[in-house]
Scaffold this motif. Structure first.
Motif, PDB file in Angstrom:
ATOM      1  N   LYS A  48      -8.858   2.999   5.198  1.00 52.79           N
ATOM      2  CA  LYS A  48      -7.730   2.576   4.565  1.00 52.79           C
ATOM      3  C   LYS A  48      -7.585   1.026   4.916  1.00 52.79           C
ATOM      4  O   LYS A  48      -7.033   0.106   4.051  1.00 52.79           O
ATOM      5  CB  LYS A  48      -6.487   3.108   5.283  1.00 52.79           C
ATOM      6  CG  LYS A  48      -6.428   4.679   4.864  1.00 52.79           C
ATOM      7  CD  LYS A  48      -4.994   5.412   5.692  1.00 52.79           C
ATOM      8  CE  LYS A  48      -5.106   6.806   5.148  1.00 52.79           C
ATOM      9  NZ  LYS A  48      -3.835   7.547   5.944  1.00 52.79           N
ATOM     10  N   SER A  49      -7.926   0.556   6.258  1.00 48.38           N
ATOM     11  CA  SER A  49      -7.817  -1.025   6.376  1.00 48.38           C
ATOM     12  C   SER A  49      -8.938  -1.581   5.876  1.00 48.38           C
ATOM     13  O   SER A  49      -8.725  -2.664   5.346  1.00 48.38           O
ATOM     14  CB  SER A  49      -8.095  -0.982   7.948  1.00 48.38           C
ATOM     15  OG  SER A  49      -9.455  -0.762   8.512  1.00 48.38           O
ATOM     16  N   ASN A  59      -7.446  -2.346   2.511  1.00 48.65           N
ATOM     17  CA  ASN A  59      -6.553  -3.411   2.846  1.00 48.65           C
ATOM     18  C   ASN A  59      -7.152  -4.569   2.688  1.00 48.65           C
ATOM     19  O   ASN A  59      -6.688  -5.693   2.170  1.00 48.65           O
ATOM     20  CB  ASN A  59      -5.637  -3.499   4.011  1.00 48.65           C
ATOM     21  CG  ASN A  59      -4.630  -2.192   4.225  1.00 48.65           C
ATOM     22  OD1 ASN A  59      -4.485  -1.490   2.904  1.00 48.65           O
ATOM     23  ND2 ASN A  59      -4.338  -1.659   5.327  1.00 48.65           N
ATOM     24  N   SER A  78       0.924  -1.355   0.013  1.00 52.82           N
ATOM     25  CA  SER A  78       0.066   0.000  -0.033  1.00 52.82           C
ATOM     26  C   SER A  78       0.933   1.296  -0.113  1.00 52.82           C
ATOM     27  O   SER A  78       1.996   1.276   0.475  1.00 52.82           O
ATOM     28  CB  SER A  78      -0.973   0.038   1.280  1.00 52.82           C
ATOM     29  OG  SER A  78      -0.043  -0.039   2.447  1.00 52.82           O
ATOM     30  N   MET A 129       0.554   5.857  -0.797  1.00 50.18           N
ATOM     31  CA  MET A 129      -0.426   7.039  -1.176  1.00 50.18           C
ATOM     32  C   MET A 129       0.075   7.411  -2.816  1.00 50.18           C
ATOM     33  O   MET A 129       1.091   7.171  -3.153  1.00 50.18           O
ATOM     34  CB  MET A 129      -0.098   8.107  -0.287  1.00 50.18           C
ATOM     35  CG  MET A 129      -0.208   8.075   0.932  1.00 50.18           C
ATOM     36  SD  MET A 129      -1.836   7.525   1.610  1.00 50.18           S
ATOM     37  CE  MET A 129      -2.840   8.831   1.173  1.00 50.18           C
ATOM     38  N   HIS A 183     -15.019   7.091   1.073  1.00 53.33           N
ATOM     39  CA  HIS A 183     -15.339   7.008   2.582  1.00 53.33           C
ATOM     40  C   HIS A 183     -16.644   7.983   3.020  1.00 53.33           C
ATOM     41  O   HIS A 183     -17.038   8.858   2.210  1.00 53.33           O
ATOM     42  CB  HIS A 183     -14.038   7.685   3.381  1.00 53.33           C
ATOM     43  CG  HIS A 183     -13.698   9.189   2.894  1.00 53.33           C
ATOM     44  ND1 HIS A 183     -14.418  10.455   3.147  1.00 53.33           N
ATOM     45  CD2 HIS A 183     -12.647   9.732   2.224  1.00 53.33           C
ATOM     46  CE1 HIS A 183     -13.926  11.230   2.763  1.00 53.33           C
ATOM     47  NE2 HIS A 183     -12.839  11.097   2.128  1.00 53.33           N
ATOM     48  N   TYR A 225      -5.234   6.677  -1.084  1.00 58.96           N
ATOM     49  CA  TYR A 225      -4.508   5.451  -0.478  1.00 58.96           C
ATOM     50  C   TYR A 225      -4.694   4.122  -1.297  1.00 58.96           C
ATOM     51  O   TYR A 225      -5.873   3.854  -1.750  1.00 58.96           O
ATOM     52  CB  TYR A 225      -5.090   5.224   0.829  1.00 58.96           C
ATOM     53  CG  TYR A 225      -4.472   4.158   1.421  1.00 58.96           C
ATOM     54  CD1 TYR A 225      -3.449   3.969   2.244  1.00 58.96           C
ATOM     55  CD2 TYR A 225      -5.195   2.705   1.692  1.00 58.96           C
ATOM     56  CE1 TYR A 225      -2.791   3.003   3.085  1.00 58.96           C
ATOM     57  CE2 TYR A 225      -4.705   1.634   2.399  1.00 58.96           C
ATOM     58  CZ  TYR A 225      -3.497   1.951   2.849  1.00 58.96           C
ATOM     59  OH  TYR A 225      -2.809   0.990   3.366  1.00 58.96           O
ATOM     60  N   LEU A 276     -10.836  10.330   5.101  1.00 64.47           N
ATOM     61  CA  LEU A 276     -10.207   9.110   4.785  1.00 64.47           C
ATOM     62  C   LEU A 276      -9.470   8.863   5.997  1.00 64.47           C
ATOM     63  O   LEU A 276      -8.288   9.026   6.202  1.00 64.47           O
ATOM     64  CB  LEU A 276      -9.186   9.041   3.620  1.00 64.47           C
ATOM     65  CG  LEU A 276      -8.455   7.853   3.231  1.00 64.47           C
ATOM     66  CD1 LEU A 276      -9.684   6.914   2.932  1.00 64.47           C
ATOM     67  CD2 LEU A 276      -7.888   8.184   2.016  1.00 64.47           C
ATOM     68  N   ASP A 314      -8.368   5.838   9.677  1.00 67.36           N
ATOM     69  CA  ASP A 314      -7.522   4.576   9.105  1.00 67.36           C
ATOM     70  C   ASP A 314      -8.590   3.327   9.179  1.00 67.36           C
ATOM     71  O   ASP A 314      -7.968   2.275   8.445  1.00 67.36           O
ATOM     72  CB  ASP A 314      -6.721   4.202  10.652  1.00 67.36           C
ATOM     73  CG  ASP A 314      -5.652   5.163  10.779  1.00 67.36           C
ATOM     74  OD1 ASP A 314      -5.180   5.789   9.823  1.00 67.36           O
ATOM     75  OD2 ASP A 314      -5.173   5.142  11.955  1.00 67.36           O
TER      76      ASP A 314
END
Length: 228
Positions: A47-48, A51, A7, A9, A37, A22, A42, A44
């Motif tokens: 972002k998770s 992922n 990952s 940016m 989002h 991200y 945005l 965590d």
């Protein structure tokens, strides 16, 4: 099966001013997903979530719809949201869609869009703005019946709380009917005993693990079937 992922940016063109996002990339990509989002910005959690999608084989791009700021409370989110420039968000979402489409592993294939609350409304809109690009739309507690869904070519999946002070059930039903009336494939699910944000682990009061796990399972099965 979980895949290793990388990952970082990224920047992409979004009209006059670059957008940022991200990007989570798996070892062996099998499709692309845009993650839009909620009004927090945005953080965590989103972002998770990108992922998590990447661990399942999807290239996942989560753009900063606010160009950077992140709220830590409802009050801060309200403040950020009150200053929202919807035209700028639209430029960012369109730019992110184009950027994701340039990935060699996705090129020529339709992408999926997963949006939460505010980002969900923009996901619904994107299906009509980029019908040739978007094949699957998933919304979490977000409804918007204004777009002309007859322009869309996507399938739609929705996850909702039956008693949601932020997203009344009337608007959810109106959106579902509008999508179905346009001849598109749509399935909206309600999760008893939940409230807005029930999927977000960083909202300990609203988060409901059983409902979140079921919504994730349904989301993955939907994306797998629609983005083959």
């Amino acid at each position: 099966m979980m895949m290793a992922l990388k990952s970082h940016m990224v920047e992409f063109q979004a009209e006059g001013k670059p957008g940022k996002g991200y990007l989570a990339t798996p070892e062996k990509p099998r499709g692309g997903i845009l993650v839009l989002h909620a009004w927090w910005g945005l953080n965590d959690f989103f972002k998770s979530f990108a992922n998590k999608l990447a661990s399942q084989g999807f290239v996942a791009l989560a753009p900063y719809l606010y160009d950077g700021p992140v709220a830590k409370s409802v009050e801060e989110a309200k403040e950020l949201h009150s200053k929202v420039d919807n035209e700028r968000i639209k430029q960012i979402v369109l730019g992110a869609t184009d950027y994701l489409g340039t990935d060699s592993s996705i090129s020529g294939r339709k992408i999926g869009v997963v949006g939460f609350s505010m980002g969900g409304a923009h996901s619904l809109s994107l299906s009509t703005l980029k019908p040739e690009s978007v094949g699957a739309v998933v919304v979490f507690y977000a409804a918007w019946s204004e777009p002309d869904f007859s322009k869309a070519k996507a399938s739609f999946l929705g996850h909702f709380a039956p008693d949601d002070e932020w997203e009344p059930i009337e608007g959810v039903r109106a959106t579902e009917e509008k999508i179905r009336g346009a001849g598109r494939d749509v399935a909206f699910h309600f999760y008893p005993g939940t409230k807005h944000w029930f999927f977000e682990e960083n909202r300990p009061v609203e988060y409901k693990r059983d409902a979140a796990d079921l919504a994730w399972k349904r989301t993955l099965e939907f994306l797998d079937s629609k983005l083959r």
